[in-house]
Design an enzyme around this catalytic site. Structure first.
Site: not given
Length: 326
Positions: A185, A324, A120
């Site tokens: 992630k 965030r 992204r």
């Protein structure tokens, strides 16, 4: 003029090394019917593919860990309604499907290595050979389904549920499209669509999941990350094989995409809420130079993030914004 190395011959060398054991250069060369000098060129090419290869005097060569290549026939059997293909090396699975004939939809393309994988907001997706899972799915509907803006959330929920079925209990979702374990992630989703209002709609869904990536292969990753091996090890379990995970993802996503025009996001909204990593947490939204602080309160039916700010509740749509977590 130098002769280009044959991809099939390189794959044969990968398969010879796939068990992770030591193999002498002499045996590998003899197996392929080539000289040691020719073998050295092939080894160099495998290193260009970012394979974690070790070499040692007197022992030969080995992969740092065993490697399971993707099996197109096995994956096709997991999702009979999809046209499934596996390519050793592509620039980007999503780019390939965006250029592919929509008449062949629904179709899925896996790659062992991407040379120009993307995430992204134009970010590069690090894609070493055989280390992770890289797949894109192209799907066409005769008309635009409702809640198309929430499709990435629905896809994320199905990916997380597939991982849970395979034993990864700690997986969470970060709005709008990241798979997380312990705040790191594990994977990501990128959806691109084509079509006109009132006409047909075609989406290409790109998914990347870190499986067996070491630090050297992850050089260039700019955010905290984790791979499935490490995440499962924390639970005292072994990670599923690449084909098992790929098949589980295909089965769940095929069912979700078939149903999406009639069910929309509502069918997985409760699952998303259960997996939401940011609900009731302090968040900061970056939208260009604009920064918004607040408390995340889940998502609405269109997939927008609801954030309570000093000015009241706002609905944040994905677009080019960045979330965030505090």
């Amino acid at each position: 003029m130098a002769v280009a190395l044959n991809e099939a011959e390189l794959l044969a060398l990968v398969d010879a090394l796939a068990d992770g054991a030591w193999h002498s250069g002499e045996d590998l060369a003899a197996r392929s019917g080539i000289t040691r000098a020719a073998l050295a060129k092939r080894i160099d090419k495998l290193r260009d593919w970012q394979l974690a290869l070790e070499s040692r005097q007197g022992l030969g060569y080995r992969l740092a860990a065993p490697l399971e290549r993707l099996d197109a026939a096995q994956l096709q059997a997991a999702a009979p309604g999809l046209r499934v293909a596996v390519q050793p090396v592509v620039d980007s699975t999503s780019s390939r499907l965006l250029e592919a004939d929509p008449a062949q939809d629904p179709q899925a393309l896996f790659a062992e290595l991407q040379t120009a994988g993307r995430g992204r907001r134009g970010r590069q997706w690090i894609s070493p050979f055989g280390a992770n899972l890289y797949v894109s799915i192209a799907w066409s509907w005769p008309s635009w389904p409702r809640a198309l803006t929430a499709l990435s959330l629905a896809v994320g929920a199905e990916c997380a549920l597939a991982l849970r079925e395979l034993g990864l209990s700690g997986v969470r979702l970060k709005w709008p499209n990241d798979l997380l374990v312990d705040g790191r992630k594990l994977g990501g989703i990128l959806i691109e669509h084509r079509g006109e209002a009132g006409g047909g709609c075609r989406v290409v869904i790109g998914i990347g999941v870190n499986l067996h990536m070491d630090a050297a292969q992850a050089d260039g990753v700019t955010q905290p990350w984790i791979d499935l091996d490490s995440a499962m090890a924390r639970l005292g379990r072994s990670a599923p094989g690449r084909n098992a995970l790929a098949g589980a993802l295909l089965r769940r996503l095929q069912q979700r995409l078939l149903a999406y025009p009639s069910t929309g996001f509502a069918a997985v909204a409760a699952d998303w809420a259960d997996l939401d990593a940011s609900r009731d947490a302090a968040v900061r939204i970056h939208n260009g130079e604009q920064i918004t602080d607040g408390i995340a309160r889940g998502v609405d039916g269109d997939g927008a993030l609801l954030v309570d700010t000093v000015a009241g509740r706002v609905a944040v749509h994905a677009g080019e914004v960045s979330l965030r977590l505090a």
